[in-house]
Design a protein around this motif. Sequence first.
Motif, PDB file in Angstrom:
ATOM      1  N   LEU A 103       0.864  -1.188   0.000  1.00  0.00           N
ATOM      2  CA  LEU A 103       0.000   0.000   0.000  1.00  0.00           C
ATOM      3  C   LEU A 103       0.899   1.236   0.000  1.00  0.00           C
ATOM      4  CD1 LEU A 103      -2.581  -0.973   2.764  1.00  0.00           C
ATOM      5  CD2 LEU A 103      -3.129  -0.475   0.363  1.00  0.00           C
ATOM      6  N   THR A 109      -0.030   4.634   4.947  1.00  0.00           N
ATOM      7  CA  THR A 109      -0.246   3.502   5.850  1.00  0.00           C
ATOM      8  C   THR A 109       0.332   3.803   7.237  1.00  0.00           C
ATOM      9  OG1 THR A 109      -0.067   2.009   3.966  1.00  0.00           O
ATOM     10  CG2 THR A 109       0.112   1.040   6.173  1.00  0.00           C
ATOM     11  N   CYS A 152      -2.069   5.824   9.047  1.00  0.00           N
ATOM     12  CA  CYS A 152      -3.248   5.090   9.493  1.00  0.00           C
ATOM     13  C   CYS A 152      -2.914   4.232  10.705  1.00  0.00           C
ATOM     14  CB  CYS A 152      -3.777   4.210   8.353  1.00  0.00           C
ATOM     15  SG  CYS A 152      -4.512   5.169   7.017  1.00  0.00           S
ATOM     16  N   LEU A 180      -5.691  -3.768  12.045  1.00  0.00           N
ATOM     17  CA  LEU A 180      -4.511  -3.700  11.185  1.00  0.00           C
ATOM     18  C   LEU A 180      -4.076  -5.095  10.724  1.00  0.00           C
ATOM     19  CD1 LEU A 180      -2.279  -0.998  12.919  1.00  0.00           C
ATOM     20  CD2 LEU A 180      -3.577  -0.792  10.778  1.00  0.00           C
ATOM     21  N   LEU A 220      -4.054  -5.144   6.947  1.00  0.00           N
ATOM     22  CA  LEU A 220      -2.778  -5.070   6.251  1.00  0.00           C
ATOM     23  C   LEU A 220      -2.340  -6.425   5.681  1.00  0.00           C
ATOM     24  CD1 LEU A 220      -0.724  -2.799   8.691  1.00  0.00           C
ATOM     25  CD2 LEU A 220      -1.834  -2.152   6.542  1.00  0.00           C
ATOM     26  N   THR A 241      -6.230   5.013   1.500  1.00  0.00           N
ATOM     27  CA  THR A 241      -5.469   3.997   2.229  1.00  0.00           C
ATOM     28  C   THR A 241      -6.243   3.509   3.447  1.00  0.00           C
ATOM     29  OG1 THR A 241      -3.438   5.098   1.537  1.00  0.00           O
ATOM     30  CG2 THR A 241      -3.264   3.500   3.335  1.00  0.00           C
ATOM     31  N   GLN A 242      -6.783   4.451   4.181  1.00  0.00           N
ATOM     32  CA  GLN A 242      -7.523   4.094   5.385  1.00  0.00           C
ATOM     33  C   GLN A 242      -8.725   3.219   5.029  1.00  0.00           C
ATOM     34  OE1 GLN A 242      -7.297   3.976   8.427  1.00  0.00           O
ATOM     35  NE2 GLN A 242      -9.077   4.703   9.578  1.00  0.00           N
ATOM     36  N   ILE A 282      -7.580  -0.285   4.190  1.00  0.00           N
ATOM     37  CA  ILE A 282      -7.254  -1.036   5.402  1.00  0.00           C
ATOM     38  C   ILE A 282      -8.523  -1.430   6.150  1.00  0.00           C
ATOM     39  CG2 ILE A 282      -6.182  -0.873   7.686  1.00  0.00           C
ATOM     40  CD1 ILE A 282      -4.039   0.916   6.398  1.00  0.00           C
TER      41      ILE A 282
END
Lengths: 236, 236, 236, 236
Positions: free
Chosen positions: C174, C179, C182, C219, C223, D214-215, D218
């Motif tokens: 990403l 990231t 976040c 996460l 992720l 991005t958030q 995720i």
Amino acid sequence: MEHATADNSKHRADSKAKTTSKPPRRRPEARPDEILDTALDLFLAQGFHRTTVEQIARGAKLSKGAVYLYFASKPDILLALVRRAVGAMAERAASHLRQHQGDPCLALRELFHVLTKLAQQDQSFAKVPRLIIHEAPSSPEVAQLYRDEVIAKVLPALMDLLERGMHAGHIRRLDVDMTARCVIGPLMAHLLLSEVFDLRPQSGELELQRLIDTQLTILSAGLAPRQEGDHVSGPH
Amino acid sequence: MEHATADNSKHRADSKAKTTSKPPRRRPEARPDEILDTALDLFLAQGFHRTTVEQIARGAKLSKGAVYLYFASKPDILLALVRRAVGAMAERAASHLRQHQGDPCLALRELFHVLTKLAQQDQSFAKVPRLIIHEAPSSPEVAQLYRDEVIAKVLPALMDLLERGMHAGHIRRLDVDMTARCVIGPLMAHLLLSEVFDLRPQSGELELQRLIDTQLTILSAGLAPRQEGDHVSGPH
Amino acid sequence: MEHATADNSKHRADSKAKTTSKPPRRRPEARPDEILDTALDLFLAQGFHRTTVEQIARGAKLSKGAVYLYFASKPDILLALVRRAVGAMAERAASHLRQHQGDPCLALRELFHVLTKLAQQDQSFAKVPRLIIHEAPSSPEVAQLYRDEVIAKVLPALMDLLERGMHAGHIRRLDVDMTARCVIGPLMAHLLLSEVFDLRPQSGELELQRLIDTQLTILSAGLAPRQEGDHVSGPH
Amino acid sequence: MEHATADNSKHRADSKAKTTSKPPRRRPEARPDEILDTALDLFLAQGFHRTTVEQIARGAKLSKGAVYLYFASKPDILLALVRRAVGAMAERAASHLRQHQGDPCLALRELFHVLTKLAQQDQSFAKVPRLIIHEAPSSPEVAQLYRDEVIAKVLPALMDLLERGMHAGHIRRLDVDMTARCVIGPLMAHLLLSEVFDLRPQSGELELQRLIDTQLTILSAGLAPRQEGDHVSGPH
DNA sequence: AATGAATGAGAGTTCATTCAT
DNA sequence: AATGAATGAACTCTCATTCAT
């Protein structure tokens, strides 16, 4: 302590007629000059550094903060003071010197006479130069201002007068620049030193007149064109 | 010493009062002079009020507290400074004037010559009087000291010289007091004003010499006994 | 903070034996830290602008002037505060992130765990960042300091960790920069907002732990490398 | 007169208390908004404490005194500012969240999209929260206001959305409260920190969009219901 | 409704001076 | 003899607030 006094001052309208509820509202346009007058007296009596804004404000019957409505800072007050007093006076003296025709000694006599008169009328006339010499060493701006407003105007005018006098044969030829300083030096020294060192207070107002008379007498002879009897040596 | 104590005891509190009652603290030795040297430099560069005791201590390589071992207060340092610098010099000038026989103008020429030499040797020679004139208004003690040490010694000697000159017929009879002021006025004015107002820095060291020469020339003629050709009026 | 408390517990004179005439002379080396501790509490409670030097001095049991023996100005205190608290911590966090091998989520878990521990031990750990965010907008120097000491150290280390994790296939690829934000965003937000806005005080210390757990759970899955079952769209 | 004195003696704590008891002073018309607009700009540019009432008055083309016709005190202006800026926005966000049916991630995407649009249109949209976080610590009223107007409205709505999503199986079951914070944390942190600490100015406007993307990526995976392949541990 | 002169209560900062060591 | 930490009293300047007009 202070605001207790302030409280009391609320009732200071007592002797005033109660017909109007207005406390004596002074015109705000007069404020800067009132501040300046007070500041001048205080600066002379105690020096710039020893004088507090609070004192100035009290003297002008204002609050400390109000002073800052009219002047940006304490040094600014000093500067305004010098500016107010110095410009017109220097202009007058310089133009007097420039307009004169004939023997420079007569012009000087008249000038000194006028200055003496002014000094008697306006107290601050004599005060401001003293303030300047006291404060200029620690305030470059004051020195600069005085340089621009007074020295740059009066000194050249005096030198020009002397130059014309020499050219016309009224006075003997000498170093013009230095002669100018010899002419006004005793007066400057008197102005600057007499009060501080309390020189001979007994003679009072007359003293200045006597000094001027003596100086003019010396100058009249000292500047007169050489005569055959002269045998005094110049600089060797 | 006694009258110094009296003077100081006035000063704002009693900072001096202790000095006499203090245990013998080794007052005047090497250290005090180092402090005074440093203080003189700083006072001249920044003025008395802008100079902190901390700076003086640093310059003398001492702690702040140690300065108070040698001087009772900051004003006391100024006073000691003036006392040290001024006494000997005034004494020398006065005795020079007193010993002279003959034409006062020659005595003045020699005196001015000596002073010029001294001024070239010692920078502070010219600066201390300026410090005095700057600080005297806020420090009655300094004014008093200068009055006692300089004016009370030099001015009478000068007046006496002139009086003898008049009596002997070397110079014309004038108001002795005022004549004395006219004689030294230009030099005083130069001393006090030239650096502050940055008057003509271009001519440098010569300037003082030129001023003296011009003044002596004017005085020689101006003070000379009246000759038959003179028709300039005195004070009317 | 802790040792400040210890200092304060010093019974000022009451229980002290009168056997020695010495008032409890505290070691001057401790002074800066005592001032800083007091200032931190006051700044956090009232904000930098509402806190007076007088208050800080009182809190540190000093006179107002003494504060200026240790810090040049009020803003300087703020700066020293930030400097003291921030450097070591950022260094520790960054090196922790850099040394980790393997799944980044495990590194984060450990990091969060360590931070939580630290926060419980040292009260100021959580206080300083809040102070920074409150005062940075009006103090460019604080912002700069934080940028240099924290952001420039921690953020790159975190990004590097993530980059390595992506490269090794532990987490999905990403935008590394975003990231990183976040990952720490929720913690930062919690740190900055929870006390000011008094968010859910009832859960107390546990709250931070719950937040960390939830964030790590999200996460871990969020992720994780894409699996065949994933049909969630990325940015369109 | 009497109650003025009484007011002053209190000051600093009760400036707000009066507001409600005041005679109907024509509070909300055209002028107040001009004052608030100016005040917002100034507060954002310089902070609350560095902004003077004089500056606000000048900006609104009013005299200093006139400002006090509309607002009881300077803190009162800040309060009115926050009230005006914050209420409608929070209302809109909350209702958006409440009305949504289906996958919460889609609602969040839309919400973030709308907020981004607003932020581009209205500069102060992003700035007011920063003002709030900056001033809240020294102004309990501001903190309270924000709590009442924003947190109390938006957070429950978000939690409700997540709860419904969990119930319907769109997202996995987690601590709802903490999940809500993880969802908005990165955005809050970005909002509060990015400008103050000048984070990566190079990417400009796009940055916010990239963060959101991005958030969301995720979150989509991180909140998705567990799949059989998951073996990541939750909190231990 | 509006002005602006005036206030006064501090704020931060400096520094001569003291005193325990 | 010397230190330097500490004090406290001023000082300049600011600004929210008031009030007569």
